[in-house]
Design a protein around this motif. Structure first.
Motif: not given
Length: 411
Positions: A17-18, A34, A54, A57, A409
Protein backbone atom coordinates in the motif's frame (compact mmCIF):
# COMPACT_ATOMS: atom_id res chain seq x y z
CA UNK A 1 19.02 -25.24 15.99
CA UNK A 2 15.23 -25.25 15.74
CA UNK A 3 14.81 -27.01 12.40
CA UNK A 4 16.00 -27.40 8.84
CA UNK A 5 17.25 -24.33 6.96
CA UNK A 6 15.34 -23.77 3.73
CA UNK A 7 16.85 -22.46 0.50
CA UNK A 8 16.25 -18.85 -0.48
CA UNK A 9 12.59 -18.01 -1.01
CA UNK A 10 11.64 -17.78 -4.67
CA UNK A 11 8.03 -16.66 -4.12
CA UNK A 12 6.18 -14.86 -1.37
CA UNK A 13 3.02 -13.10 -0.21
CA UNK A 14 2.48 -9.41 0.51
CA UNK A 15 0.01 -6.54 0.45
CA UNK A 16 1.63 -3.32 -0.78
CA UNK A 17 0.00 0.00 0.00
CA UNK A 18 0.99 3.68 0.02
CA UNK A 19 2.11 3.60 -3.59
CA UNK A 20 1.71 5.38 -6.90
CA UNK A 21 1.49 2.75 -9.59
CA UNK A 22 3.20 2.85 -13.00
CA UNK A 23 2.07 -0.54 -14.22
CA UNK A 24 3.79 -0.64 -17.62
CA UNK A 25 0.41 -0.59 -19.40
CA UNK A 26 -1.00 2.81 -18.48
CA UNK A 27 2.13 4.91 -18.04
CA UNK A 28 0.30 7.64 -16.09
CA UNK A 29 0.88 7.05 -12.35
CA UNK A 30 -2.20 6.06 -10.36
CA UNK A 31 -2.57 6.61 -6.63
CA UNK A 32 -4.77 5.10 -3.89
CA UNK A 33 -4.17 1.51 -4.98
CA UNK A 34 -2.90 -1.63 -3.29
CA UNK A 35 -1.10 -4.62 -4.81
CA UNK A 36 -2.00 -8.02 -3.38
CA UNK A 37 0.65 -10.69 -3.93
CA UNK A 38 0.01 -14.39 -3.40
CA UNK A 39 2.59 -17.13 -3.97
CA UNK A 40 4.82 -14.84 -6.01
CA UNK A 41 2.12 -13.60 -8.38
CA UNK A 42 0.03 -10.46 -8.39
CA UNK A 43 -3.38 -11.66 -7.25
CA UNK A 44 -5.15 -8.30 -7.44
CA UNK A 45 -4.69 -4.56 -7.79
CA UNK A 46 -7.40 -2.91 -5.71
CA UNK A 47 -8.49 0.49 -4.42
CA UNK A 48 -6.51 0.94 -1.23
CA UNK A 49 -9.63 1.09 0.91
CA UNK A 50 -10.72 -2.37 -0.32
CA UNK A 51 -7.41 -4.14 0.26
CA UNK A 52 -6.55 -6.57 3.05
CA UNK A 53 -4.38 -5.34 5.87
CA UNK A 54 -1.12 -3.90 4.58
CA UNK A 55 2.13 -5.74 5.14
CA UNK A 56 4.32 -3.15 3.38
CA UNK A 57 3.51 0.56 3.31
CA UNK A 58 5.65 2.18 0.62
CA UNK A 59 5.03 5.69 1.91
CA UNK A 60 3.97 7.26 -1.38
CA UNK A 61 6.74 5.75 -3.53
CA UNK A 62 6.36 5.24 -7.26
CA UNK A 63 6.16 1.54 -8.12
CA UNK A 64 6.88 0.10 -11.56
CA UNK A 65 7.81 -3.30 -13.04
CA UNK A 66 11.31 -4.54 -12.45
CA UNK A 67 13.76 -3.65 -15.20
CA UNK A 68 14.54 -6.10 -18.00
CA UNK A 69 18.10 -5.75 -19.29
CA UNK A 70 18.30 -7.23 -22.78
CA UNK A 71 22.09 -7.10 -23.22
CA UNK A 72 23.84 -8.70 -20.27
CA UNK A 73 27.13 -10.59 -19.89
CA UNK A 74 27.79 -12.00 -16.42
CA UNK A 75 31.13 -13.39 -17.63
CA UNK A 76 32.26 -10.32 -19.59
CA UNK A 77 36.00 -10.17 -20.24
CA UNK A 78 37.10 -7.20 -22.35
CA UNK A 79 40.69 -6.67 -23.50
CA UNK A 80 42.85 -5.42 -20.63
CA UNK A 81 43.85 -6.39 -17.12
CA UNK A 82 40.30 -6.62 -15.76
CA UNK A 83 39.13 -8.88 -18.55
CA UNK A 84 42.28 -10.99 -18.36
CA UNK A 85 41.55 -11.64 -14.68
CA UNK A 86 38.05 -12.91 -15.53
CA UNK A 87 39.39 -15.10 -18.35
CA UNK A 88 41.90 -16.63 -15.95
CA UNK A 89 39.24 -17.79 -13.48
CA UNK A 90 38.75 -21.51 -13.06
CA UNK A 91 35.31 -22.83 -13.93
CA UNK A 92 34.47 -22.93 -10.21
CA UNK A 93 35.68 -19.40 -9.60
CA UNK A 94 33.80 -18.19 -12.68
CA UNK A 95 30.53 -19.66 -11.43
CA UNK A 96 30.89 -17.82 -8.13
CA UNK A 97 31.90 -14.61 -9.89
CA UNK A 98 28.81 -14.79 -12.11
CA UNK A 99 26.58 -15.58 -9.13
CA UNK A 100 27.82 -12.43 -7.41
CA UNK A 101 27.08 -10.42 -10.56
CA UNK A 102 23.58 -11.88 -10.68
CA UNK A 103 22.98 -10.90 -7.05
CA UNK A 104 24.19 -7.35 -7.61
CA UNK A 105 22.14 -7.08 -10.80
CA UNK A 106 18.96 -8.01 -8.95
CA UNK A 107 19.68 -5.54 -6.17
CA UNK A 108 20.12 -2.80 -8.79
CA UNK A 109 16.48 -3.25 -9.83
CA UNK A 110 16.95 -5.59 -12.79
CA UNK A 111 14.62 -8.52 -12.19
CA UNK A 112 15.08 -10.16 -15.61
CA UNK A 113 18.07 -10.34 -17.95
CA UNK A 114 18.73 -11.56 -21.45
CA UNK A 115 22.28 -12.94 -21.56
CA UNK A 116 23.84 -12.60 -25.00
CA UNK A 117 27.12 -14.55 -24.71
CA UNK A 118 28.37 -16.35 -21.62
CA UNK A 119 31.29 -18.65 -21.01
CA UNK A 120 31.20 -22.44 -21.21
CA UNK A 121 27.55 -23.01 -20.30
CA UNK A 122 27.91 -21.39 -16.88
CA UNK A 123 24.80 -19.31 -17.57
CA UNK A 124 22.64 -22.42 -17.68
CA UNK A 125 23.97 -23.56 -14.30
CA UNK A 126 23.43 -20.09 -12.89
CA UNK A 127 19.85 -20.03 -14.17
CA UNK A 128 19.13 -23.36 -12.49
CA UNK A 129 20.71 -22.22 -9.23
CA UNK A 130 18.58 -19.06 -9.16
CA UNK A 131 15.38 -20.96 -9.98
CA UNK A 132 16.10 -23.49 -7.22
CA UNK A 133 16.79 -20.83 -4.61
CA UNK A 134 20.48 -21.61 -4.17
CA UNK A 135 21.61 -18.08 -5.08
CA UNK A 136 19.76 -14.78 -5.55
CA UNK A 137 19.50 -13.30 -9.02
CA UNK A 138 17.22 -12.15 -11.81
CA UNK A 139 15.19 -14.33 -14.14
CA UNK A 140 17.52 -15.40 -16.94
CA UNK A 141 16.83 -15.78 -20.65
CA UNK A 142 20.03 -16.73 -22.40
CA UNK A 143 21.63 -17.30 -25.79
CA UNK A 144 24.38 -19.46 -24.34
CA UNK A 145 27.52 -18.91 -26.42
CA UNK A 146 27.25 -16.56 -29.38
CA UNK A 147 28.22 -17.76 -32.85
CA UNK A 148 31.03 -16.09 -34.79
CA UNK A 149 33.27 -16.92 -37.74
CA UNK A 150 36.87 -18.00 -37.27
CA UNK A 151 38.66 -14.94 -35.92
CA UNK A 152 35.36 -13.07 -35.70
CA UNK A 153 34.08 -10.73 -33.02
CA UNK A 154 34.64 -12.26 -29.59
CA UNK A 155 36.52 -15.29 -30.90
CA UNK A 156 39.23 -14.95 -28.27
CA UNK A 157 36.94 -15.69 -25.30
CA UNK A 158 35.03 -18.79 -24.26
CA UNK A 159 31.66 -17.09 -24.65
CA UNK A 160 31.70 -17.55 -28.43
CA UNK A 161 31.71 -20.58 -30.71
CA UNK A 162 33.62 -20.31 -33.98
CA UNK A 163 31.72 -21.59 -37.02
CA UNK A 164 32.46 -21.41 -40.74
CA UNK A 165 29.98 -22.15 -43.49
CA UNK A 166 26.23 -22.76 -43.37
CA UNK A 167 26.54 -26.30 -42.02
CA UNK A 168 28.69 -25.18 -39.10
CA UNK A 169 26.29 -22.37 -38.23
CA UNK A 170 23.40 -24.82 -38.34
CA UNK A 171 25.25 -27.09 -35.92
CA UNK A 172 26.17 -24.12 -33.78
CA UNK A 173 22.55 -23.10 -33.35
CA UNK A 174 21.52 -26.64 -32.51
CA UNK A 175 24.34 -26.99 -29.99
CA UNK A 176 23.08 -24.00 -28.00
CA UNK A 177 19.45 -25.10 -28.21
CA UNK A 178 20.58 -28.51 -26.92
CA UNK A 179 21.97 -26.83 -23.80
CA UNK A 180 18.78 -24.86 -23.23
CA UNK A 181 19.25 -21.55 -25.06
CA UNK A 182 16.16 -19.35 -25.21
CA UNK A 183 17.47 -17.39 -28.19
CA UNK A 184 20.47 -17.34 -30.52
CA UNK A 185 23.06 -14.61 -30.97
CA UNK A 186 25.27 -14.25 -34.04
CA UNK A 187 28.20 -11.92 -34.61
CA UNK A 188 27.69 -10.49 -38.10
CA UNK A 189 30.25 -7.67 -37.99
CA UNK A 190 33.22 -6.34 -36.13
CA UNK A 191 32.91 -4.19 -33.05
CA UNK A 192 34.78 -2.06 -30.56
CA UNK A 193 36.46 -4.91 -28.69
CA UNK A 194 38.23 -6.76 -31.54
CA UNK A 195 41.81 -5.67 -32.12
CA UNK A 196 42.09 -7.10 -35.64
CA UNK A 197 38.78 -5.82 -36.99
CA UNK A 198 36.80 -2.64 -37.39
CA UNK A 199 33.19 -1.87 -36.51
CA UNK A 200 32.49 -1.85 -40.23
CA UNK A 201 34.00 -5.29 -40.93
CA UNK A 202 31.28 -7.67 -42.24
CA UNK A 203 32.01 -11.14 -40.87
CA UNK A 204 29.33 -13.58 -42.01
CA UNK A 205 28.22 -14.53 -45.49
CA UNK A 206 24.60 -14.32 -46.50
CA UNK A 207 24.46 -18.12 -46.52
CA UNK A 208 25.86 -18.36 -42.98
CA UNK A 209 23.35 -15.82 -41.66
CA UNK A 210 20.49 -17.54 -43.45
CA UNK A 211 21.48 -20.93 -42.00
CA UNK A 212 21.61 -19.59 -38.44
CA UNK A 213 18.37 -17.64 -38.67
CA UNK A 214 16.41 -20.37 -40.45
CA UNK A 215 17.58 -23.07 -38.05
CA UNK A 216 16.86 -20.99 -34.96
CA UNK A 217 13.39 -20.09 -36.18
CA UNK A 218 12.66 -23.74 -36.95
CA UNK A 219 13.42 -24.48 -33.30
CA UNK A 220 11.23 -21.61 -32.10
CA UNK A 221 14.13 -19.33 -31.10
CA UNK A 222 14.54 -15.70 -32.07
CA UNK A 223 17.88 -14.42 -33.29
CA UNK A 224 19.74 -11.29 -32.32
CA UNK A 225 22.96 -10.04 -33.88
CA UNK A 226 25.93 -8.02 -32.77
CA UNK A 227 26.08 -5.58 -35.65
CA UNK A 228 27.55 -2.25 -36.64
CA UNK A 229 27.37 -1.32 -40.35
CA UNK A 230 24.08 -0.66 -42.11
CA UNK A 231 24.63 -2.90 -45.15
CA UNK A 232 25.14 -6.13 -43.22
CA UNK A 233 22.26 -5.26 -40.89
CA UNK A 234 19.96 -4.77 -43.88
CA UNK A 235 20.96 -8.14 -45.30
CA UNK A 236 20.33 -9.91 -42.00
CA UNK A 237 16.98 -8.18 -41.47
CA UNK A 238 15.88 -9.24 -44.95
CA UNK A 239 16.71 -12.82 -43.90
CA UNK A 240 14.48 -12.56 -40.82
CA UNK A 241 16.77 -11.25 -38.05
CA UNK A 242 14.69 -10.40 -34.97
CA UNK A 243 16.94 -7.92 -33.17
CA UNK A 244 20.05 -5.79 -33.63
CA UNK A 245 22.57 -5.18 -30.85
CA UNK A 246 24.34 -1.79 -30.92
CA UNK A 247 23.54 -0.78 -34.51
CA UNK A 248 26.45 1.66 -34.52
CA UNK A 249 26.02 2.86 -38.10
CA UNK A 250 22.37 2.65 -39.12
CA UNK A 251 21.03 4.76 -41.98
CA UNK A 252 17.46 6.10 -42.27
CA UNK A 253 16.76 3.53 -44.99
CA UNK A 254 17.95 0.57 -42.93
CA UNK A 255 16.13 1.86 -39.87
CA UNK A 256 12.92 1.97 -41.91
CA UNK A 257 13.55 -1.60 -43.08
CA UNK A 258 13.95 -2.71 -39.46
CA UNK A 259 10.68 -1.04 -38.54
CA UNK A 260 8.86 -2.63 -41.49
CA UNK A 261 10.18 -6.12 -40.66
CA UNK A 262 9.67 -5.80 -36.89
CA UNK A 263 13.36 -6.05 -35.97
CA UNK A 264 14.06 -4.43 -32.61
CA UNK A 265 17.16 -2.46 -31.58
CA UNK A 266 19.07 -2.75 -28.31
CA UNK A 267 21.26 0.36 -28.71
CA UNK A 268 23.61 0.03 -25.70
CA UNK A 269 24.43 3.73 -25.96
CA UNK A 270 26.52 3.63 -22.81
CA UNK A 271 29.24 1.50 -24.43
CA UNK A 272 30.46 4.37 -26.60
CA UNK A 273 30.40 6.72 -23.59
CA UNK A 274 32.17 4.50 -21.09
CA UNK A 275 35.64 5.96 -20.64
CA UNK A 276 35.57 5.63 -16.85
CA UNK A 277 34.46 1.99 -17.07
CA UNK A 278 37.25 1.21 -19.51
CA UNK A 279 39.72 2.89 -17.17
CA UNK A 280 38.46 0.68 -14.32
CA UNK A 281 39.22 -2.42 -16.39
CA UNK A 282 42.51 -1.26 -17.87
CA UNK A 283 41.13 -1.43 -21.41
CA UNK A 284 43.89 -0.68 -23.97
CA UNK A 285 44.04 2.69 -25.76
CA UNK A 286 43.08 1.30 -29.18
CA UNK A 287 39.75 0.06 -27.84
CA UNK A 288 39.02 3.19 -25.88
CA UNK A 289 39.71 5.33 -28.94
CA UNK A 290 37.54 3.19 -31.21
CA UNK A 291 34.67 3.17 -28.74
CA UNK A 292 34.61 6.84 -27.82
CA UNK A 293 35.13 7.97 -31.41
CA UNK A 294 32.09 5.91 -32.44
CA UNK A 295 29.86 7.76 -29.99
CA UNK A 296 28.47 10.58 -32.20
CA UNK A 297 27.62 8.22 -35.09
CA UNK A 298 26.14 5.70 -32.65
CA UNK A 299 23.80 8.36 -31.23
CA UNK A 300 22.75 9.43 -34.72
CA UNK A 301 21.95 5.81 -35.57
CA UNK A 302 19.76 5.58 -32.48
CA UNK A 303 17.90 8.71 -33.56
CA UNK A 304 17.36 7.27 -37.02
CA UNK A 305 15.80 4.23 -35.35
CA UNK A 306 13.47 6.39 -33.25
CA UNK A 307 12.43 8.44 -36.26
CA UNK A 308 11.65 5.27 -38.23
CA UNK A 309 9.57 3.75 -35.44
CA UNK A 310 11.92 0.89 -34.60
CA UNK A 311 11.15 -0.69 -31.25
CA UNK A 312 14.09 0.04 -28.95
CA UNK A 313 14.80 -2.08 -25.89
CA UNK A 314 16.96 -1.53 -22.82
CA UNK A 315 20.37 -3.16 -22.70
CA UNK A 316 23.51 -1.95 -20.94
CA UNK A 317 26.23 -4.37 -22.16
CA UNK A 318 28.22 -3.10 -19.18
CA UNK A 319 27.36 -5.04 -16.00
CA UNK A 320 23.96 -3.56 -15.06
CA UNK A 321 25.01 -2.94 -11.46
CA UNK A 322 28.31 -1.20 -12.26
CA UNK A 323 28.86 2.00 -10.28
CA UNK A 324 29.08 4.46 -13.16
CA UNK A 325 28.78 8.25 -13.26
CA UNK A 326 26.87 8.46 -10.01
CA UNK A 327 24.42 5.64 -10.64
CA UNK A 328 24.28 2.11 -12.04
CA UNK A 329 25.15 1.33 -15.65
CA UNK A 330 21.58 0.27 -16.42
CA UNK A 331 20.10 3.53 -15.15
CA UNK A 332 22.76 5.51 -17.00
CA UNK A 333 21.74 3.71 -20.19
CA UNK A 334 18.12 4.71 -19.59
CA UNK A 335 19.22 8.33 -19.14
CA UNK A 336 21.09 8.19 -22.45
CA UNK A 337 17.99 6.74 -24.12
CA UNK A 338 15.90 9.65 -22.89
CA UNK A 339 18.54 12.27 -23.75
CA UNK A 340 18.75 10.78 -27.25
CA UNK A 341 15.08 11.43 -27.94
CA UNK A 342 12.90 8.79 -26.25
CA UNK A 343 10.30 10.17 -23.84
CA UNK A 344 10.50 9.07 -20.20
CA UNK A 345 7.31 6.96 -20.42
CA UNK A 346 8.67 5.27 -23.54
CA UNK A 347 11.97 4.61 -21.77
CA UNK A 348 9.95 2.78 -19.11
CA UNK A 349 8.25 0.73 -21.79
CA UNK A 350 11.64 -0.02 -23.40
CA UNK A 351 12.80 -1.35 -20.03
CA UNK A 352 9.73 -3.41 -19.14
CA UNK A 353 6.80 -4.28 -21.42
CA UNK A 354 8.83 -4.03 -24.64
CA UNK A 355 11.48 -6.58 -23.66
CA UNK A 356 8.82 -8.88 -22.21
CA UNK A 357 7.07 -8.86 -25.58
CA UNK A 358 10.28 -9.67 -27.46
CA UNK A 359 10.92 -12.54 -25.05
CA UNK A 360 7.35 -13.83 -25.60
CA UNK A 361 6.86 -13.47 -21.86
CA UNK A 362 4.27 -10.69 -21.65
CA UNK A 363 1.96 -12.93 -19.64
CA UNK A 364 4.57 -13.30 -16.90
CA UNK A 365 6.79 -10.22 -16.68
CA UNK A 366 7.11 -6.63 -17.86
CA UNK A 367 3.83 -5.26 -16.49
CA UNK A 368 2.13 -5.17 -13.11
CA UNK A 369 -1.24 -6.86 -13.51
CA UNK A 370 -3.04 -9.86 -12.02
CA UNK A 371 -1.38 -13.13 -13.00
CA UNK A 372 2.08 -11.59 -13.58
CA UNK A 373 5.07 -12.22 -11.36
CA UNK A 374 5.36 -9.70 -8.55
CA UNK A 375 8.64 -8.33 -9.91
CA UNK A 376 8.73 -4.63 -9.06
CA UNK A 377 10.83 -1.70 -7.96
CA UNK A 378 10.04 1.50 -6.06
CA UNK A 379 11.57 4.97 -5.84
CA UNK A 380 10.63 8.37 -4.38
CA UNK A 381 10.51 10.32 -7.67
CA UNK A 382 8.32 9.91 -10.75
CA UNK A 383 10.01 7.81 -13.49
CA UNK A 384 7.44 8.97 -16.08
CA UNK A 385 8.94 12.46 -15.82
CA UNK A 386 12.62 11.52 -15.96
CA UNK A 387 14.63 8.33 -16.22
CA UNK A 388 16.91 9.87 -13.61
CA UNK A 389 14.23 9.07 -11.04
CA UNK A 390 15.57 5.51 -11.14
CA UNK A 391 18.74 6.71 -9.47
CA UNK A 392 16.58 6.60 -6.35
CA UNK A 393 15.56 2.93 -6.50
CA UNK A 394 15.33 1.84 -2.88
CA UNK A 395 13.01 -1.17 -2.95
CA UNK A 396 13.18 -4.33 -5.08
CA UNK A 397 10.82 -7.30 -5.05
CA UNK A 398 11.10 -10.42 -7.19
CA UNK A 399 8.35 -13.02 -7.16
CA UNK A 400 6.81 -11.46 -4.07
CA UNK A 401 10.08 -11.69 -2.13
CA UNK A 402 11.61 -8.42 -0.97
CA UNK A 403 15.30 -8.47 -1.84
CA UNK A 404 16.07 -4.81 -1.16
CA UNK A 405 14.43 -2.46 1.32
CA UNK A 406 16.63 0.56 1.98
CA UNK A 407 13.99 2.38 4.03
CA UNK A 408 13.13 -0.57 6.28
CA UNK A 409 9.47 -0.65 5.25
CA UNK A 410 9.08 -4.29 6.23
CA UNK A 411 8.31 -4.46 9.94
Amino acid sequence: MSGPVAPLSTHGDAVLTGLRLVDGIDLVPRADLAIVVRDGLIAAILPANEAPASTIDLGGAFVMPGLINMHTHFSLSLPGAGGDAVSALSEHDLALYMADGARRTLLSGVTTVRCVAEKDGADFALRRAIEQGHVPGPRIYTAGRSLCCTGGHGHDTDDTLECDGPDAFTRGVRSQVKQGADLIKIMISGGIAGEHEQITTPQLTREEMAAAITTAHAWGRKVTAHAGPAAIIAEAVELGLDCVEHGYELTPEVARLMAERGAALVPTLVVTRAGAFFDDLGVPPWMQERSLNAGPRHLQSYRYALEAGVEVLLGSDMPPFWDFEGTSAVVREMEHMQAGGLSAPDVIRAATAGPAGWLDASGAIGTLAPGRFADLIAMPEDPTVSASALRGIDFVMKGGVVVRDDEGRMR
